[in-house]
Design an enzyme around this catalytic site. Structure first.
Site, PDB file in Angstrom:
ATOM      1  N   LEU A  49      21.772  34.382   4.045  1.00 28.18           N
ATOM      2  CA  LEU A  49      23.201  34.324   4.348  1.00 28.18           C
ATOM      3  C   LEU A  49      23.383  34.878   5.750  1.00 28.18           C
ATOM      4  CD1 LEU A  49      24.832  35.745   1.069  1.00 28.18           C
ATOM      5  CD2 LEU A  49      24.696  33.346   1.763  1.00 28.18           C
ATOM      6  N   ASP A  50      24.381  34.382   6.465  1.00 32.61           N
ATOM      7  CA  ASP A  50      24.716  34.958   7.765  1.00 32.61           C
ATOM      8  C   ASP A  50      25.017  36.435   7.619  1.00 32.61           C
ATOM      9  OD1 ASP A  50      24.541  32.532   9.053  1.00 32.61           O
ATOM     10  OD2 ASP A  50      26.688  32.135   8.958  1.00 32.61           O
ATOM     11  N   LYS A  51      24.847  37.163   8.698  1.00 34.95           N
ATOM     12  CA  LYS A  51      25.183  38.585   8.692  1.00 34.95           C
ATOM     13  C   LYS A  51      26.599  38.808   8.165  1.00 34.95           C
ATOM     14  CE  LYS A  51      26.356  42.343  11.842  1.00 34.95           C
ATOM     15  NZ  LYS A  51      26.524  42.762  13.247  1.00 34.95           N
TER      16      LYS A  51
END
Length: 331
Positions: free
Chosen positions: A154-156
């Site tokens: 997942l993106d940050k």
């Protein structure tokens, strides 16, 4: 796989390691050459960038004195000593104490609810303080599995559910299941602007590097640009004239897929400044949350359906806009 993160995260301390000393006597054939060139030829097993780091750190001496200028000429018989210091990258895969929200755990795998702001993998700018470091700190078995068992990302600044393998067999099976699209991943997203009359929309549009900005992804024409097929289904849940709350179902797992597809529809995510969104209603990170994960257990065969509640920042934003959300309406 999926929404990938690569920005800065807070980190802990690196473990110390005793440096190795490497001594070089300049051979006659390299008399009169630059010191950095001699190093590159005599210590060829290390990259030039690593040797340049050592030079910049004062970790190279020439005849007993620190080598101040990499361009200095050396003579046959000169003695060079390198202090082979560990790099941040070589020390990145270290266990760190970290509070993780585990929503499911058994002998073979676990599912965590990742908070916004947590980077998944160590990378330049984020060598510590990542989910991987936290997994290593939580379970010694994680060292025995590649990437501590992480099989998708997942993106940050995207929150929500991630499945993590605890054995090599479970990891191989999960990777194959994700590739075969046997893992159902659903997200909640808040986009700008009213959604319009069509409650259900399907976007089947390839994604690749934005030819105008290589730091972004974009919908691309595969006849002209490199990319991969990507499909997302969107279902409207609630909205007003300013924003829309939608359920997003991934059928592929391309980098920034939901963010790019929402922007392509004219509904960039709130606070997703990379793809045209802007901060609003207290949201300062992209309004995207992986709320549901469903798959058949790769070892036991049990059907798992897991949920993560809407995080406080997104829940508060919906309240500020007067929008409604409950878990049942988004299943």
């Amino acid at each position: 796989m999926g929404e990938a993160g690569d920005e800065e995260a807070e980190g802990g301390e690196l473990e110390s390691a005793a440096p190795e000393l490497r001594e070089i006597t300049v051979p006659p054939a390299q008399h009169g050459l630059r010191a950095d060139k001699v190093l590159a030829e005599c210590v060829a097993e290390f990259s030039r960038s690593y040797l340049q780091q050592l030079l910049a750190q004062g970790a190279v001496s020439l005849n007993g004195r620190p080598l101040a200028k990499p361009s200095a000429k050396v003579a046959a018989g000169d003695r060079m000593v390198l202090e082979m210091r560990p790099t941040q990258q070589s020390m990145a895969f270290q266990p760190e104490s970290m509070a993780l929200d585990v929503v499911h755990e058994d002998e073979h795998l676990l599912v965590v609810n990742k908070p916004a702001g947590l980077v998944v993998h160590p990378a330049p700018g984020n060598w510590t303080g990542t989910l991987l470091n936290g997994l290593l700190g939580r379970d010694p078995r994680a060292r025995e599995v590649p990437r501590a068992g992480i099989v998708h990302r997942l993106d940050k600044d995207t929150s929500g559910l991630m499945v993590v393998a605890r054995s090599r067999g479970a990891m191989d099976a999960l990777v194959a299941m994700i590739a075969a699209r046997e893992v159902s991943r659903q997200y909640l997203a808040i986009g700008h602007k009213a959604w319009g009359p069509r409650r259900h929309r399907e976007v089947d549009a390839p994604i690749g590097r934005d030819p105008r900005n290589r730091l972004r992804m974009a919908v691309v024409d595969l006849a002209q640009h490199a990319g991969k097929t990507a499909r997302t289904d969107f279902d409207w849940i609630d909205g007003n004239d300013e924003v829309c709350l939608v359920r997003c179902t991934l059928h592929t797992g391309r980098t920034h897929q939901i963010r790019v597809h929402m922007a392509s529809l004219g509904h960039p995510l709130v606070a997703d400044t990379v793809y045209g969104g802007r901060e609003a209603a207290g949201l300062t990170r992209q309004a995207l949350h992986a709320f549901r994960l469903a798959f058949r257990h790769p070892v036991t065969g049990q059907d798992l359906v897991l949920h993560a509640p809407l995080p406080p920042d997104m829940a508060q934003a919906l309240e500020n806009w007067g929008l409604r959300y409950n878990r049942d309406q988004s299943l």
